[in-house]
Scaffold this active site. Structure first.
Site, PDB file in Angstrom:
ATOM      1  CD  GLU A 350      -3.405   0.325   1.719  1.00 42.42           C
ATOM      2  OE1 GLU A 350      -4.329   1.104   1.736  1.00 42.42           O
ATOM      3  OE2 GLU A 350      -3.473  -0.802   2.236  1.00 42.42           O
ATOM      4  CD  GLU A 618      -4.686  -0.525   9.142  1.00 44.44           C
ATOM      5  OE1 GLU A 618      -3.920  -1.513   9.080  1.00 44.44           O
ATOM      6  OE2 GLU A 618      -5.342  -0.105   8.173  1.00 44.44           O
TER       7      GLU A 618
HETATM    8  C1  BGC Z   1      -5.540   2.501   4.553  1.00 43.75           C
HETATM    9  C2  BGC Z   1      -6.151   3.534   5.452  1.00 43.75           C
HETATM   10  C3  BGC Z   1      -7.022   4.372   4.590  1.00 43.75           C
HETATM   11  C4  BGC Z   1      -8.128   3.470   4.172  1.00 43.75           C
HETATM   12  C5  BGC Z   1      -9.271   4.092   3.474  1.00 43.75           C
HETATM   13  C6  BGC Z   1      -6.636   1.634   4.080  1.00 43.75           C
HETATM   14  O1  BGC Z   1      -6.233   0.579   3.320  1.00 43.75           O
HETATM   15  O2  BGC Z   1      -4.501   1.825   5.150  1.00 43.75           O
HETATM   16  O3  BGC Z   1      -5.357   4.073   6.378  1.00 43.75           O
HETATM   17  O4  BGC Z   1      -7.415   5.579   5.087  1.00 43.75           O
HETATM   18  O5  BGC Z   1      -7.649   2.342   3.470  1.00 43.75           O
HETATM   19  O6  BGC Z   1     -10.358   3.541   3.911  1.00 43.75           O
END
Ligand code: BGC
Length: 734
Positions: A350, A618
């Site tokens: 990501e 997270e």
């Molecule tokens: C990210 C988040 C992001 C989100 C959006 C995720 O995969 O890691 O931090 O804001 O997607 O919903």
């Protein structure tokens, strides 16, 4: 300089280069050199050398931008590197963001062939000038970097001889079709190797892997210096945590392999990855290389933290070791995710500039570090990525080519410039972004199905990326990432907040914002009429913090009752959590805010600290009490969002605030709010106008306050106001 990179040619190559290409140019200086500078950029990421010496210290240059519209070039002073007579320049190019797997959805970017454009601008002592540019005189050859990718790692073969590399050499081709219009000078902070971390231990896991523990979750790479014999392979991947059995857990990296494969030559092998980084605490060797024991690994490996160069500005120390650790975790998660753009996480496949994450963290970021230059560049990326209709992609640059534009995510275009203006008093943040702010608000006005709010049809709400709602809120229905808060309420609350920012910005810039003033009043009144019942914690928090209710005291009481009834198990997600403590303290519930801050059971900030976190997770329960993981597809241990709680510690607990009409701490209000449970709080903040200090400590039942201010200050302690002059030191026991 008269000459610039724009006079040079884009060069590339036809046919195949199997490894990361190495572009080479030999040139001769004819007279004594007075000064020389080197300008360069690449399609990919580069490392440049002159006469074998690395030029500059910018890692992952030219940085991460919207490559279709903006590509930074760098200018380096190479006067001290250049020799009289023959010189050799070489430029190694990796895939980076531009051509790496990260951009594979963005076809016209990702499929651009590798290339560089560069110029050496020489001034001789007699005043004459010479320019060496990328042209047909350059050659390109294979390198020892066989594979590179930001997500997947690097393969390096040190057994390849210089002769082999030389024989692979071929002519370059001019790539006149590549645009020079996109070239812009370096805007952001350079990314540097910043810290070296030595391993704390080496051990073998139950499944037989050898693990090196750096005892800190860090972003960058691991390097080694080891003696080995030719052909031996040193292979390692990375992990952030161990599982309940003590094995390295890598599933949360998803498809990002983060694997280093190094083929040894005889003797000393010193290696540092060039074109890959990841977030990791552990280096994991699936097989221990023969001839090497744990001691060799312990002394041979190092972790290097790599991030954008930012000066530290904020310091917090409290009577709670756990809060101190949480602060350290926040600082680390900021450094670990401020690698040229603000990312959600540094490890899995990501590492995106998620706008929502940056929105919730940017105020804290600007208290911890000087992020003026860093955020200014990313605001330019936001403006560039903004669509014709005013919507903002959820990730910027939009490497995945996402179609969505969620509330609270896209609002970053208003909230970040405003917060940065407050932090630095730098009006450029407002003037540069004012049009984009208005465009965003206008976009919402045109997108709603109910005037005065941002309302979306329930069917459309199901679209991925329309709204992420209260992302990861704990009141989410089973199997959903999205909390129970009404996404239309969130969208409308942020619509009001962003419109309010447009109004304030317009006033500062002397622009006519009467249209937005009316709009703001309209949203405010319709909001309360429409959302008569605030059900979730986040709904109440937003109504309170954004001042969208005429009965805030009642709402605050209701929020407190809900939190207490829930046994202080907060339910708020990405949207509600950053404002939760603010909403409580704004209406006098400091004790409840502190109870949440100091809570240790799940869900809480200190839960992760109790579970050995060295960065911000997270999820509140990335690992639960049984040692099970939250999920493998969405479980980063290095996501700064919840670290935004430190904005509350700086501005409410220590009470350091700029006066809104004196942005950038030209005049300050210092209103500390102590709580005996924290023991003491020492907070220092180096503002652009000097260092502000706010300290308090309990001495029995009384509290001793100490304040220092470089500028005029209003100090408010337990309701009493004191006026301080610039430079005054203030002490009070109460
Ligand atoms: C990210 C988040 C992001 C989100 C959006 C995720 O995969 O890691 O931090 O804001 O997607 O919903």
């Amino acid at each position: 300089m008269e000459h610039c990179i724009c006079e040079a040619n884009w060069i590339g190559y036809d046919g195949e280069i199997k490894s990361s290409p190495d572009f080479i140019c030999d040139f001769v200086t004819k007279k004594q050199v007075k000064s020389a500078e080197f300008q360069i950029t690449a399609i990919g990421i580069y490392k440049a050398f002159i006469n074998g010496k690395r030029i500059g210290r910018f890692e992952f240059a030219p940085g991460c931008t919207n490559y279709d519209k903006r590509l930074q070039y760098q200018t380096y002073d190479i006067t001290d590197y250049i020799k009289d007579g023959e010189n050799r320049l070489n430029v190694l190019v990796g895939k980076g963001w531009y051509r790496g797997r990260i951009s594979s959805n963005w076809k016209n970017i990702h499929n651009t062939p590798c290339g560089i454009i560069a110029s050496v601008n020489i001034v001789y002592s007699d005043g004459s000038k010479e320019v060496v540019i990328t042209d047909n005189n350059w050659r390109v050859r294979e390198s020892r970097i066989l594979e590179d990718d930001l997500y997947d790692g690097e393969t390096f073969d040190s057994t390849i001889s210089d002769e082999e590399l030389e024989t692979s050499e071929k002519a370059v081709v001019l790539r006149n079709e590549l645009s020079k219009e996109v070239l812009i000078p370096q805007e952001g902070e350079e990314v540097w190797e910043q810290e070296i971390i030595f391993p704390k231990s080496v051990f073998t896991t139950p499944n037989g892997e050898t693990v090196i523990d750096f005892a800190q979750n860090v972003t960058g790479y691991a390097t080694f210096s080891l003696n080995a014999s030719e052909g031996k392979i040193i292979r390692y991947k990375h992990a952030e945590v161990l599982d309940s059995e003590g094995n390295a857990y890598t599933e949360n990296y998803r498809s990002a392999k983060t694997e280093i494969k190094y083929i040894c030559k005889d003797g000393l092998n010193a290696y540092k990855p060039s074109f890959t980084f990841t977030g990791f605490r552990y280096v994991v060797l699936p097989e221990k290389p023969e001839e090497l024991d744990d001691r060799d690994l312990l002394s041979g490996f190092k972790a290097i933290a790599v991030y954008s160069h930012m000066k530290r500005t904020g310091y917090i120390e409290t009577g709670s070791e756990k809060i101190n650790q949480l602060f350290s975790n926040t600082l680390w998660s900021q450094r670990d995710n401020f690698l040229d753009i603000p990312t959600d996480c540094p490890q899995r496949d990501e590492r995106m500039g998620w706008t929502g994450d940056a929105q919730v963290f940017c105020k804290t970021a600007a208290l911890n570090y000087d992020v003026n230059k860093f955020t200014k560049k990313w605001c330019a990326e936001l403006r560039t990525a903004q669509r014709e209709n005013g919507s903002i992609p959820d990730t910027v640059p939009n490497f995945w080519q996402l179609k969505g534009n969620s509330a609270a995510w896209g609002d970053v275009i208003c909230i970040m410039p405003w917060n940065m203006y407050m932090a630095y008093g730098d009006k450029l943040f407002l003037s540069e972004n004012f049009d984009a702010m208005k465009k965003w608000v206008d976009y919402i006005t045109g997108d709603t199905i109910q005037e005065g709010l941002w309302m979306t049809d329930p069917e459309d709400l199901k679209l991925w990326g329309k709204h992420y709602g209260d992302w990861l809120g704990l009141d989410a229905p089973e199997g959903s990432y999205i909390g129970a808060t009404d996404p239309n309420l969130i969208a409308s609350a942020f619509y009001a907040y962003s419109t309010g920012i447009v109004v304030k910005t317009g006033h500062i810039l002397n622009e006519d914002v009467s249209k937005y003033e009316k709009l703001y009043e309209n949203i405010r009144s319709i909001f309360e009429e429409n959302f008569t019942e605030l059900k979730t914690e986040t709904e109440m928090v937003l109504a309170l913090f954004f001042e969208l209710t005429d009965s805030p005291e009642d709402v605050a009481k209701k929020l407190v009752t809900l939190i207490r009834e829930d046994g202080y198990r907060m339910r708020t997600g990405f949207v509600g959590t950053p404002y939760l403590l603010h909403a409580l303290s704004k209406y006098g519930f400091y004790d409840v805010a502190y109870t949440l801050l100091l809570r240790e059971e799940y869900p809480s900030w200190l839960y992760s600290v109790n579970h050995g976190a060295t960065s911000i997770w997270e999820h509140w329960d990335g690992v639960n009490d049984k040692g099970e993981f939250w999920s493998k597809d969405m479980n980063s241990f290095n996501h700064y969002s919840y670290g935004s709680v430190f904005d509350w510690v700086y501005t409410v607990a220590a009470g350091i605030n700029t006066k809104e009409e004196c942005a950038g701490y030209k005049e300050v209000v210092i209103a500390p709010h102590p709580d005996k449970r924290l023991g003491h709080l020492y907070c220092r903040f180096k503002s652009v106008h000097g260092e502000i200090i706010s300290k308090w400590r309990y001495n029995g039942e009384t509290c001793v306050y100490e304040i220092e201010t470089p500028v005029k200050a209003t100090v408010i302690i337990q309701g009493e106001e004191y006026k301080l002059q610039a430079g005054e030191h203030f002490c009070l026991t109460k």
